[in-house]
Enzyme design. Structure first.
Site, PDB file in Angstrom:
ATOM      1  N   HIS A   1      10.072 -15.636  14.063  1.00 45.68           N
ATOM      2  CA  HIS A   1       8.937 -14.511  13.604  1.00 45.68           C
ATOM      3  C   HIS A   1       9.952 -13.565  12.680  1.00 45.68           C
ATOM      4  O   HIS A   1       9.396 -13.110  11.536  1.00 45.68           O
ATOM      5  CB  HIS A   1       8.519 -13.734  14.613  1.00 45.68           C
ATOM      6  CG  HIS A   1       7.376 -14.197  15.619  1.00 45.68           C
ATOM      7  ND1 HIS A   1       7.636 -14.408  16.897  1.00 45.68           N
ATOM      8  CD2 HIS A   1       6.561 -15.243  15.202  1.00 45.68           C
ATOM      9  CE1 HIS A   1       6.535 -15.049  17.510  1.00 45.68           C
ATOM     10  NE2 HIS A   1       6.048 -15.611  16.413  1.00 45.68           N
TER      11      HIS A   1
ATOM     12  N   LYS B   1      -6.638 -12.334  27.305  1.00 48.17           N
ATOM     13  CA  LYS B   1      -5.795 -13.222  27.399  1.00 48.17           C
ATOM     14  C   LYS B   1      -4.413 -12.810  28.211  1.00 48.17           C
ATOM     15  O   LYS B   1      -4.179 -11.664  28.275  1.00 48.17           O
ATOM     16  CB  LYS B   1      -5.232 -13.558  25.705  1.00 48.17           C
ATOM     17  CG  LYS B   1      -4.521 -14.921  25.581  1.00 48.17           C
ATOM     18  CD  LYS B   1      -4.121 -14.999  24.184  1.00 48.17           C
ATOM     19  CE  LYS B   1      -3.518 -16.157  23.713  1.00 48.17           C
ATOM     20  NZ  LYS B   1      -2.908 -16.023  22.521  1.00 48.17           N
TER      21      LYS B   1
ATOM     22  N   ARG C   1       5.682 -23.828  10.867  1.00 44.38           N
ATOM     23  CA  ARG C   1       7.031 -24.447  11.252  1.00 44.38           C
ATOM     24  C   ARG C   1       6.854 -25.936  10.872  1.00 44.38           C
ATOM     25  O   ARG C   1       7.901 -26.511  10.487  1.00 44.38           O
ATOM     26  CB  ARG C   1       7.139 -24.404  12.619  1.00 44.38           C
ATOM     27  CG  ARG C   1       7.343 -23.069  13.272  1.00 44.38           C
ATOM     28  CD  ARG C   1       7.282 -22.956  14.871  1.00 44.38           C
ATOM     29  NE  ARG C   1       5.681 -23.258  15.179  1.00 44.38           N
ATOM     30  CZ  ARG C   1       5.239 -23.065  16.094  1.00 44.38           C
ATOM     31  NH1 ARG C   1       5.916 -22.397  17.174  1.00 44.38           N
ATOM     32  NH2 ARG C   1       4.101 -23.387  16.355  1.00 44.38           N
TER      33      ARG C   1
ATOM     34  N   SER D   1       7.331 -19.264  21.286  1.00 44.01           N
ATOM     35  CA  SER D   1       7.310 -18.294  22.228  1.00 44.01           C
ATOM     36  C   SER D   1       6.884 -18.879  23.365  1.00 44.01           C
ATOM     37  O   SER D   1       7.430 -18.539  24.566  1.00 44.01           O
ATOM     38  CB  SER D   1       6.124 -17.267  21.746  1.00 44.01           C
ATOM     39  OG  SER D   1       6.505 -16.611  20.530  1.00 44.01           O
TER      40      SER D   1
HETATM   41  O1  PNS Z   1       0.814 -15.795  17.571  1.00 38.02           O
HETATM   42  P1  PNS Z   1      -0.686 -16.431  17.756  1.00 38.02           P
HETATM   43  O2  PNS Z   1      -1.151 -16.162  19.034  1.00 38.02           O
HETATM   44  O3  PNS Z   1      -0.658 -17.748  17.102  1.00 38.02           O
HETATM   45  O4  PNS Z   1      -1.535 -15.583  16.801  1.00 38.02           O
HETATM   46  C1  PNS Z   1      -2.923 -15.732  16.553  1.00 38.02           C
HETATM   47  C2  PNS Z   1      -3.799 -14.625  15.974  1.00 38.02           C
HETATM   48  C3  PNS Z   1      -3.415 -13.308  16.751  1.00 38.02           C
HETATM   49  C4  PNS Z   1      -3.313 -14.584  14.588  1.00 38.02           C
HETATM   50  C5  PNS Z   1      -5.121 -14.816  16.006  1.00 38.02           C
HETATM   51  O5  PNS Z   1      -5.590 -15.208  17.416  1.00 38.02           O
HETATM   52  C6  PNS Z   1      -6.067 -13.789  15.706  1.00 38.02           C
HETATM   53  O6  PNS Z   1      -6.100 -13.389  14.489  1.00 38.02           O
HETATM   54  N1  PNS Z   1      -6.838 -13.202  16.756  1.00 38.02           N
HETATM   55  C7  PNS Z   1      -7.747 -12.188  16.778  1.00 38.02           C
HETATM   56  C8  PNS Z   1      -9.097 -12.473  16.756  1.00 38.02           C
HETATM   57  C9  PNS Z   1      -9.655 -13.107  15.383  1.00 38.02           C
HETATM   58  O7  PNS Z   1     -10.051 -12.554  14.574  1.00 38.02           O
HETATM   59  N2  PNS Z   1      -9.774 -14.550  15.294  1.00 38.02           N
HETATM   60  C10 PNS Z   1     -10.131 -15.118  14.207  1.00 38.02           C
HETATM   61  C11 PNS Z   1     -11.347 -15.947  13.965  1.00 38.02           C
HETATM   62  S1  PNS Z   1     -11.383 -17.122  15.120  1.00 38.02           S
END
Ligand code: PNS
Length: 171
Positions: free
Chosen positions: A20, A44, A94, A134
């Protein structure tokens, strides 16, 4: 007028890894300001609470001064972007295996944003960070392994503390 270019780097950051950090440093070469958006989704289960993640990440990212801001958000990412009036999202890739999910997310956000118009930019991590996740970091730390190569020291300390506390609670 000199308009500052801003971008949001959203994620769970549970916990923040060197991967990150790599993406944040790369984003700062392209944008004037990076907002790190920490998803605090009550549905979550996270190892670190939203407040804990904000505290740890703010501490680590203070090295970037006012070029990096740390905020938490819940609900849809597009609504968070609207509230900040930022139209660009950065996500790290990645390996090719990340591509499917990330393009789906990018397309979904583009669709959901409608006329607000959200664009997603993918940045590729350094090779040495490409295998860090993570999820694995949490698992290794929980099992007593050394994660100091994968996370900044403030996160390493927080993980040690967290698992000491959790082990303590189990007894
Ligand atoms: O670090 P991550 O868990 O891969 O991040 C995922 C994240 C937070 C970018 C994604 O889950 C997100 O934006 N969640 C908020 C809800 C949302 O807007 N979802 C997108 C449409 S499915």
């Amino acid at each position: 007028m000199n308009k500052r270019l801003k971008v949001v780097f959203p994620g769970s950051f549970d916990p923040l890894t060197n991967g990150h950090l790599d993406i944040i440093e790369r984003a700062l070469r392209l944008f004037d300001e990076v907002v790190v958006g920490i998803l605090d989704n009550p549905d979550k289960i996270h190892l670190f609470s939203g407040d804990e993640r904000v505290k740890i990440i703010k501490e680590q990212l203070s090295i970037f001064g006012d070029k990096v801001h740390v905020l938490s958000f819940s609900g849809l990412l597009v609504n968070f972007l609207r509230s900040l009036n930022i139209h660009v999202v950065i996500r790290g890739l990645r390996a090719i295996s990340d591509y499917d999910y990330e393009t789906q997310l990018a397309l979904m956000n583009r669709q959901l944003s409608g006329s607000f118009d959200v664009e997603t930019i993918f940045l590729v991590t350094r090779e040495e960070n490409s295998y860090i996740s993570s999820t694995m970091v949490k698992q290794i730390a929980e099992l007593g392994g050394d994660v100091s190569l994968f996370v900044p020291s403030v996160v390493n300390e927080a993980l040690k503390q967290k698992f000491k506390i959790q082990l303590g609670e189990k007894r």
